[in-house]
Design a protein around this motif. Structure first.
Motif, mmCIF file in Angstrom:
data_model
loop_
_atom_site.group_PDB
_atom_site.id
_atom_site.type_symbol
_atom_site.label_atom_id
_atom_site.label_comp_id
_atom_site.label_asym_id
_atom_site.label_seq_id
_atom_site.Cartn_x
_atom_site.Cartn_y
_atom_site.Cartn_z
ATOM 1 N N THR A 182 0.821 -1.223 0.000
ATOM 2 C CA THR A 182 0.000 0.000 0.000
ATOM 3 C C THR A 182 0.850 1.266 0.000
ATOM 4 O O THR A 182 0.347 2.357 -0.244
ATOM 5 C CB THR A 182 -0.925 0.079 1.229
ATOM 6 O OG1 THR A 182 -0.115 0.006 2.414
ATOM 7 C CG2 THR A 182 -1.939 -1.028 1.237
ATOM 8 N N ASN A 183 2.143 1.129 0.285
ATOM 9 C CA ASN A 183 2.995 2.322 0.313
ATOM 10 C C ASN A 183 3.887 2.472 -0.919
ATOM 11 O O ASN A 183 4.538 3.502 -1.098
ATOM 12 C CB ASN A 183 3.876 2.297 1.563
ATOM 13 C CG ASN A 183 3.063 2.538 2.816
ATOM 14 O OD1 ASN A 183 2.210 3.410 2.842
ATOM 15 N ND2 ASN A 183 3.301 1.725 3.847
ATOM 16 N N ARG A 189 2.440 9.357 2.805
ATOM 17 C CA ARG A 189 1.100 9.529 3.370
ATOM 18 C C ARG A 189 1.016 10.939 3.942
ATOM 19 O O ARG A 189 1.818 11.329 4.801
ATOM 20 C CB ARG A 189 0.815 8.489 4.450
ATOM 21 C CG ARG A 189 -0.540 8.666 5.145
ATOM 22 C CD ARG A 189 -1.255 7.357 5.435
ATOM 23 N NE ARG A 189 -1.738 6.706 4.217
ATOM 24 C CZ ARG A 189 -1.753 5.400 4.008
ATOM 25 N NH1 ARG A 189 -1.281 4.582 4.913
ATOM 26 N NH2 ARG A 189 -2.235 4.904 2.880
ATOM 27 N N SER A 191 -1.494 13.582 5.892
ATOM 28 C CA SER A 191 -2.719 13.513 6.688
ATOM 29 C C SER A 191 -2.930 14.786 7.495
ATOM 30 O O SER A 191 -1.985 15.534 7.768
ATOM 31 C CB SER A 191 -2.677 12.296 7.620
ATOM 32 O OG SER A 191 -1.655 12.454 8.571
ATOM 33 N N ASN A 213 -14.097 8.909 1.467
ATOM 34 C CA ASN A 213 -13.655 7.582 1.036
ATOM 35 C C ASN A 213 -13.792 7.429 -0.479
ATOM 36 O O ASN A 213 -12.920 6.876 -1.135
ATOM 37 C CB ASN A 213 -14.478 6.496 1.731
ATOM 38 C CG ASN A 213 -14.157 6.411 3.218
ATOM 39 O OD1 ASN A 213 -13.116 6.889 3.663
ATOM 40 N ND2 ASN A 213 -15.054 5.817 3.990
ATOM 41 N N GLY A 216 -10.960 8.629 -2.556
ATOM 42 C CA GLY A 216 -9.642 8.048 -2.299
ATOM 43 C C GLY A 216 -8.973 8.518 -1.021
ATOM 44 O O GLY A 216 -7.756 8.412 -0.872
ATOM 45 N N THR A 218 -8.739 8.267 3.286
ATOM 46 C CA THR A 218 -9.052 7.391 4.410
ATOM 47 C C THR A 218 -9.339 8.251 5.636
ATOM 48 O O THR A 218 -8.662 9.258 5.860
ATOM 49 C CB THR A 218 -7.834 6.496 4.713
ATOM 50 O OG1 THR A 218 -7.461 5.836 3.509
ATOM 51 C CG2 THR A 218 -8.148 5.453 5.764
ATOM 52 N N ARG A 220 -9.612 8.058 9.816
ATOM 53 C CA ARG A 220 -9.319 7.228 10.987
ATOM 54 C C ARG A 220 -9.496 8.033 12.265
ATOM 55 O O ARG A 220 -9.732 9.235 12.221
ATOM 56 C CB ARG A 220 -7.871 6.738 10.923
ATOM 57 C CG ARG A 220 -7.620 5.808 9.768
ATOM 58 C CD ARG A 220 -6.128 5.582 9.661
ATOM 59 N NE ARG A 220 -5.807 4.520 8.732
ATOM 60 C CZ ARG A 220 -4.818 4.576 7.848
ATOM 61 N NH1 ARG A 220 -4.063 5.653 7.760
ATOM 62 N NH2 ARG A 220 -4.586 3.582 7.049
ATOM 63 N N GLU A 225 -4.763 4.013 12.128
ATOM 64 C CA GLU A 225 -5.444 2.805 11.689
ATOM 65 C C GLU A 225 -6.151 2.073 12.836
ATOM 66 O O GLU A 225 -5.575 1.803 13.878
ATOM 67 C CB GLU A 225 -4.406 1.870 11.053
ATOM 68 C CG GLU A 225 -4.946 1.161 9.833
ATOM 69 C CD GLU A 225 -3.836 0.562 8.985
ATOM 70 O OE1 GLU A 225 -2.741 1.162 8.918
ATOM 71 O OE2 GLU A 225 -4.084 -0.509 8.407
ATOM 72 N N SER A 237 -6.428 11.054 5.494
ATOM 73 C CA SER A 237 -5.168 10.900 4.753
ATOM 74 C C SER A 237 -5.409 10.312 3.368
ATOM 75 O O SER A 237 -6.475 9.765 3.087
ATOM 76 C CB SER A 237 -4.220 9.983 5.538
ATOM 77 O OG SER A 237 -4.792 8.696 5.648
ATOM 78 N N ASN A 238 -4.398 10.444 2.515
ATOM 79 C CA ASN A 238 -4.504 9.846 1.172
ATOM 80 C C ASN A 238 -4.341 8.333 1.249
ATOM 81 O O ASN A 238 -3.583 7.814 2.072
ATOM 82 C CB ASN A 238 -3.435 10.435 0.248
ATOM 83 C CG ASN A 238 -2.029 10.045 0.696
ATOM 84 O OD1 ASN A 238 -1.661 10.292 1.834
ATOM 85 N ND2 ASN A 238 -1.259 9.420 -0.183
ATOM 86 N N GLN A 239 -5.052 7.628 0.373
ATOM 87 C CA GLN A 239 -4.984 6.176 0.353
ATOM 88 C C GLN A 239 -4.000 5.736 -0.730
ATOM 89 O O GLN A 239 -3.304 4.744 -0.576
ATOM 90 C CB GLN A 239 -6.372 5.626 0.005
ATOM 91 C CG GLN A 239 -6.718 4.335 0.687
ATOM 92 C CD GLN A 239 -8.234 4.179 0.808
ATOM 93 O OE1 GLN A 239 -8.996 4.793 0.065
ATOM 94 N NE2 GLN A 239 -8.670 3.367 1.736
#
Lengths: 374, 374
Positions: A182-183, A189, A191, A213, A216, A218, A220, A225, A237-239
């Motif tokens: 994912t990174n 990231r 946020s 969402n 794109g 997220t 939290r 997370e 934050s960006n996904q």
């Protein structure tokens, strides 16, 4: 209650002293000096790994120790980090590590450390680089308020300097390689921490999160997370880390956050128009309980401090300022409380110490304001 | 919010004026001047009926009106009632009747009156006689604190005087005859209102109530039969009216109440020894919410005022006295609030008015105390 007997080791002693410096700061993550009501802080982090070195998750203790030994001087030499503190996790007490975690300077993973894990922190806490977390390097810049661009420039500058000194694991096709897919790509990231009591109150925060969402992003809780949004605080934050360039991600997030801020301002206005007494009651009760309770659990305190912050920002509470609340959001945390009290505290003792700290700070603030007005 | 337009009828106008006098008193039922922490008030009432007259439940409107016409001058002439106010329920507004009910001067039955129902009240509210409630006559004496003997002497004296003027329904075998068989015999119910937060806190109030029931006493809530114990207030009264003589019942109740008081004092001491912080928290939160809330429902307010009363009695809160709490327990009731606000209030408006009244009274009290100390 067990008094903390100085420190266990010589290095521990030094560390407590080093940490003391932090405790005098407010920390960058909690609005320190920020001027935005709704955006508490901005953060950008980059994940990087060294070429031809086993990634931390699969590396042996030896390999990980070698990485820390190699990276520590590189990181400490960065102009953007000056003056800095280098901390090897294994040298710290549990409490020290919790202090760093509560200040958002290390991740939860580093609170139970493995060999070779460490962090280099700029003394004003606006930048911190973890070594051997999930990736070899986790660079982060923290800023109060909405300062994504500034945070991005800070990590970008550090990243370029580091890359001049050590070779990164990089693929022409994929971009920067990371432990978790994912990174992969930018490894970035970005946020922001948002305080959204108005939207929560108007029951509009659900649709807003859904909308974020869809494009794109997220959403939290306060601790990233898998955590819930206590104190009406949400981390957005960006996904996506693949495809887009970093500048685009940052400016996209900036635009969206500005829209959310507008929504929140709007919700607060409508709230005051349609349910003024409910807001006054909510804010009043928060102040009343915080000023008079003798037992306060962490989660309840966060919720009430959110109410206090809302009251201050809406001009309902004139005796306090946001700084008072933000200081308390930092110092009322379990590890901070124990350092302030200079004692190891069981959970119920912490709840009492938390209530006492908040009671006294609010009374002091109020009296100072009163004597000024007289 | 509908402003109250003076009064609807000429007699209504007079009554509002009469009721105004009451509103300046604190009322006898709510500790006014009493010196006991735990026993809020004592009450003795007698049920009596006239010989050869149909009992109220089966009487026609005409018969009931005749009874009121016959009894009103008799009651107003009693030396023990001087000076008195005679109020015919049909002449009063709903609000007026609710005021009398909230002051424990009439029963709930009289708030929705039938023909011939009325009350004669001594102006200091220490005595009140209802006509055509369940029985032709309900004589009551109310005293602050533990004054059962005194209350008994008051009703006994009135009872003897009345019996000289009108013949009672009396059976040599059974004693005084009443509508409900539970009252036959002495027709007497002696009761005390107890404030038992210590026993509630220590979870010992259940066994205490069971014990009281076993020895023939009934325990009820603030408003008598079928009501729950809000604000940690419990009404304890005798169940038996047949067989025992009045003096015995009163002295038996007095002895038992003294024991319960001892239990409560003991519970408070143990509470402070074993869970001091829980008490400080409970009392602190009560004060904090009462001083800062903008919406307070009746039941929540009662609970919080109980906490405040406990804090005052245990010496935790020095800025307030019991009188402040007891005044609020009376004036924060729905009908009283509306008379104070001079407006007809919907339930949610009442909750706001209640919060405002309590906030202001506590602030005034605190400021007065502060300026005294300076």
């Amino acid at each position: 209650m067990k008094r903390l007997r100085g420190c266990a080791t010589a290095s521990g002693c030094l560390l407590i002293m080093k940490l003391d410096k932090f405790l005098k700061n407010q920390g960058a993550w909690m609005g320190g000096g920020g001027d935005s009501d709704i955006v508490i802080s901005s953060r950008v982090r980059l994940a990087r790994n060294l070429r031809d070195e086993t990634f931390p998750g699969r590396a042996s203790d030896e390999q990980r120790l070698k990485i820390w030994g190699r990276l520590k001087p590189v990181l400490a030499s960065l102009a953007a980090m000056d003056p800095s503190v280098s901390l090897y996790m294994g040298d710290l007490s549990d409490l020290d590590r919790m202090i760093l975690f509560e200040r958002h300077l290390i991740s939860r993973e580093l609170t139970v450390p493995r060999a070779g894990q460490g962090v280099v922190i700029r003394q004003d806490e606006r930048a911190a680089i973890m070594v051997n977390e999930e990736d070899h390097l986790r660079l982060q810049a923290l800023r109060p308020g909405l300062m994504l661009q500034n945070a991005w420039e800070c990590v970008d500058e550090m990243d370029s300097r580091i890359e001049e000194m050590v070779p990164y694991a990089f693929s022409e096709k994929l971009g920067y390689l990371t432990s978790c897919p994912t990174n992969v790509g930018t490894g970035m990231r970005a946020s922001v921490m948002l305080h959204l009591p108005g939207l929560v109150f108007m029951e509009e925060v659900g649709p807003v999160i859904k909308g974020l969402n869809k494009i794109g992003l997220t959403v939290r809780g306060l601790w990233g997370e898998g955590t819930e949004a206590v104190g009406n605080m949400f981390q957005v934050s960006n996904q996506i880390t693949l495809g887009d360039c970093e500048k685009e991600i940052v400016s996209h997030l900036q635009t969206i956050v500005e829209e959310v801020v507008e929504h929140e301002q709007n919700a607060r206005l409508r709230l005051m128009e349609s349910r003024e007494h409910v807001v006054l009651d909510y804010v009043g009760r928060a102040l009343g309980i915080l000023s008079n309770a003798h037992i306060l659990a962490s989660k309840e305190a966060l919720g009430l401090l959110s109410g206090l912050r809302l009251g201050i920002e809406m001009g309902i509470l004139k005796d306090f300022n946001r700084q008072t609340v933000d200081d308390l959001l930092v110092s009322a945390q379990p590890a901070h409380l124990q350092v302030i009290e200079k004692a190891e505290l069981a959970p119920e003792e912490r709840d009492r110490a938390r209530a006492e700290l908040i009671r006294k700070r609010l009374a002091r603030r109020r009296n100072r304001k009163r004597s000024k007005n007289e």
